[in-house]
Design an enzyme around this catalytic site. Sequence first.
Site, PDB file in Angstrom:
ATOM      1  N   ASP A 143       1.153  -1.118  -0.333  1.00 41.57           N
ATOM      2  CA  ASP A 143      -0.349  -0.147   0.241  1.00 41.57           C
ATOM      3  C   ASP A 143       1.078   1.421   0.404  1.00 41.57           C
ATOM      4  O   ASP A 143       0.688   2.935   0.626  1.00 41.57           O
ATOM      5  CB  ASP A 143      -0.963   0.257   1.005  1.00 41.57           C
ATOM      6  CG  ASP A 143      -1.486  -1.258   1.592  1.00 41.57           C
ATOM      7  OD1 ASP A 143      -2.287  -1.603   0.226  1.00 41.57           O
ATOM      8  OD2 ASP A 143      -1.940  -1.824   2.539  1.00 41.57           O
ATOM      9  N   LYS A 172       2.569   2.147  -4.715  1.00 45.25           N
ATOM     10  CA  LYS A 172       2.759   1.670  -6.556  1.00 45.25           C
ATOM     11  C   LYS A 172       2.247   2.097  -7.598  1.00 45.25           C
ATOM     12  O   LYS A 172       2.344   2.251  -8.575  1.00 45.25           O
ATOM     13  CB  LYS A 172       3.262   0.135  -6.457  1.00 45.25           C
ATOM     14  CG  LYS A 172       4.039  -0.135  -5.054  1.00 45.25           C
ATOM     15  CD  LYS A 172       4.009  -2.014  -5.146  1.00 45.25           C
ATOM     16  CE  LYS A 172       3.461  -2.414  -4.108  1.00 45.25           C
ATOM     17  NZ  LYS A 172       3.316  -1.973  -3.665  1.00 45.25           N
ATOM     18  N   GLY A 228      -4.314  -4.154  -4.409  1.00 45.67           N
ATOM     19  CA  GLY A 228      -5.195  -3.355  -4.230  1.00 45.67           C
ATOM     20  C   GLY A 228      -4.579  -2.120  -4.220  1.00 45.67           C
ATOM     21  O   GLY A 228      -3.669  -1.304  -3.940  1.00 45.67           O
ATOM     22  N   HIS A 229      -4.140  -1.331  -6.622  1.00 49.90           N
ATOM     23  CA  HIS A 229      -3.966  -0.279  -6.950  1.00 49.90           C
ATOM     24  C   HIS A 229      -4.877   0.767  -7.132  1.00 49.90           C
ATOM     25  O   HIS A 229      -5.911   0.217  -7.543  1.00 49.90           O
ATOM     26  CB  HIS A 229      -2.877  -0.666  -7.589  1.00 49.90           C
ATOM     27  CG  HIS A 229      -1.825  -1.725  -7.436  1.00 49.90           C
ATOM     28  ND1 HIS A 229      -0.953  -2.104  -8.785  1.00 49.90           N
ATOM     29  CD2 HIS A 229      -1.397  -1.737  -6.998  1.00 49.90           C
ATOM     30  CE1 HIS A 229      -0.428  -2.897  -8.079  1.00 49.90           C
ATOM     31  NE2 HIS A 229      -0.189  -2.576  -7.090  1.00 49.90           N
ATOM     32  N   GLN A 234       2.292  -6.457  -3.699  1.00 45.19           N
ATOM     33  CA  GLN A 234       2.134  -6.535  -2.246  1.00 45.19           C
ATOM     34  C   GLN A 234       4.179  -5.284  -2.242  1.00 45.19           C
ATOM     35  O   GLN A 234       4.304  -4.414  -2.496  1.00 45.19           O
ATOM     36  CB  GLN A 234       2.369  -7.973  -1.439  1.00 45.19           C
ATOM     37  CG  GLN A 234       1.634  -8.786  -1.191  1.00 45.19           C
ATOM     38  CD  GLN A 234       0.632  -8.740  -2.647  1.00 45.19           C
ATOM     39  OE1 GLN A 234       1.109  -9.386  -3.376  1.00 45.19           O
ATOM     40  NE2 GLN A 234      -0.602  -9.315  -2.841  1.00 45.19           N
TER      41      GLN A 234
HETATM   42  P1  IMP Z   1      -2.478 -13.283   1.980  1.00 42.85           P
HETATM   43  O1  IMP Z   1      -1.852 -12.913   0.495  1.00 42.85           O
HETATM   44  O2  IMP Z   1      -4.109 -12.859   1.202  1.00 42.85           O
HETATM   45  O3  IMP Z   1      -2.608 -14.277   1.942  1.00 42.85           O
HETATM   46  O4  IMP Z   1      -2.494 -12.240   3.030  1.00 42.85           O
HETATM   47  C1  IMP Z   1      -1.097 -12.602   3.768  1.00 42.85           C
HETATM   48  C2  IMP Z   1      -0.614 -11.106   4.623  1.00 42.85           C
HETATM   49  O5  IMP Z   1      -0.321 -10.577   3.129  1.00 42.85           O
HETATM   50  C3  IMP Z   1      -1.974 -10.208   5.163  1.00 42.85           C
HETATM   51  O6  IMP Z   1      -1.501  -9.492   6.665  1.00 42.85           O
HETATM   52  C4  IMP Z   1      -2.071  -9.113   4.573  1.00 42.85           C
HETATM   53  O7  IMP Z   1      -2.999  -8.536   4.533  1.00 42.85           O
HETATM   54  C5  IMP Z   1      -0.858  -8.665   3.568  1.00 42.85           C
HETATM   55  N1  IMP Z   1      -1.217  -8.702   2.202  1.00 42.85           N
HETATM   56  C6  IMP Z   1      -1.478  -9.047   1.233  1.00 42.85           C
HETATM   57  N2  IMP Z   1      -2.037  -8.080   0.181  1.00 42.85           N
HETATM   58  C7  IMP Z   1      -1.708  -6.632   0.868  1.00 42.85           C
HETATM   59  C8  IMP Z   1      -0.927  -5.552   0.028  1.00 42.85           C
HETATM   60  O8  IMP Z   1      -1.854  -5.675  -1.568  1.00 42.85           O
HETATM   61  N3  IMP Z   1      -0.772  -4.815   1.233  1.00 42.85           N
HETATM   62  C9  IMP Z   1      -0.850  -4.798   2.687  1.00 42.85           C
HETATM   63  N4  IMP Z   1      -1.392  -6.142   2.464  1.00 42.85           N
HETATM   64  C10 IMP Z   1      -1.483  -7.320   1.920  1.00 42.85           C
END
Ligand code: IMP
Length: 427
Positions: free
Chosen positions: A13, A16, A40-41, A223
């Site tokens: 977040d 990017k 989430g972009h 991420q």
């Molecule tokens: P997962 O990727 O859904 O398995 O989540 C694993 C961890 O990564 C969790 O703490 C999510 O909140 C975090 N996470 C996954 N995608 C994002 C992102 O795009 N931005 C911020 N945190 C993320």
Amino acid sequence: MSGIVIVGTQWGDEGKGKATDQLGERVDYVVRYSGGNNAGHTVVVGSETYALHLLPSGILNANCIPVIGNGVVVDLGVLFSEIDGLLARGVQADRILVSSNAHLITAYHQVLDRVTERFLGRRKIGTTGRGVGPAYADKVNRVGIRVQDLFDESILRQKVSASLEQKNALLVKVYNRPAISADQVSDELLQYADRLRPLMADTALVLNDALDQGKVVLFEGAQAHHLDVDFGTYPYVTSSSPIAAGACIGAGVGPTRIDRVIGIAKAYTTRVGEGPFPAELFDESGEKLRQIGGEFGTTTGRPRRCGWFDALLVNQAARINALTDIFLTKLDVLTGWEKIPIVVAYEINGVRHTTMPMTQTDLHHAKPIYEYVEGWSEDISTARQLSDLPAATRAYVTRLEELIGVRISGIGVGPGREQTVMINDLL
Ligand code: IMP
């Protein structure tokens, strides 16, 4: 200069999408190489706001070809609903290429993601619940379903049945949930086959050919460094490799193809989900950052945990990703504070650390040590070059640069595409 990676340096977040989109106008291909629709972009173009979860944000630039690489896990329902949403707004989104080797997120991955989180209780990861982790687990376990499997119905049905056999036993016997029908899952997947066929490509071949021809290829990280399965705050991480090296594996290009690595760093720190966060604020400053910065998840709407800039996090990201540049985002959110704290070290059991601790136990005991710099009150959202920024703002930027050890080449001063201070060209 042709292969460029954009990577988040904190916990995601960082904005990017804005940086990618900024470059997108001048690049030929924009590639997602890891993660799935957990990303989430948010991209603001004029008066339009686009929230993308799976599609590369470069999709909004008509001249560039968006690519979903082999390292991405694809939920086909989400893929086509995002494409349809953009088509309805006049964006030619169906020109995307999807790797034949990319793995699919199926209904059972989503179910497993949610039930395992519930089962973990207090020890949960706080995932986005999109089935990303279980889909990667199947990939590594060699029971995954890939894009190409949709075009051999008999193989698809066999693979889905084989994959579900063990999972159904687990769902029924351990989690006390109903079994999932293999036929239903296969039928659901097959309904996308006709639409998917023209998009499927050997994307590694396409991208290597493009690089051979001197085309500009932008690898768009999802991420971030500290959510990386190897280098992040394990186990509170995502299940893929968002770091720059992940672009090589997740898109099929060799390391010598990467010429530049741009790290995106927010001017403060946020995190969603569980896991250690030494700089987290529990007072009204944290709440103020959340409100002014609009720190609520694009994917899940969850309020983000907020803290001041943590130099140790970004410094480690700079090292492991071999960053060549930093793009600093959301600097405008820091306007109006008298003093701005920066985390310059951690205190762990009485010892001062200026690099990230080596073990999870130490990280859990880390307390932030702050340095304070002068704040500014002037509106910086209309600044377009460094000299437009007040002296105190420039001093904050210079201090971050010293602490990170990488030059800051661009600064975001508002959500709009044009609200950027460019210092060094990114191409
Ligand atoms: P997962 O990727 O859904 O398995 O989540 C694993 C961890 O990564 C969790 O703490 C999510 O909140 C975090 N996470 C996954 N995608 C994002 C992102 O795009 N931005 C911020 N945190 C993320």
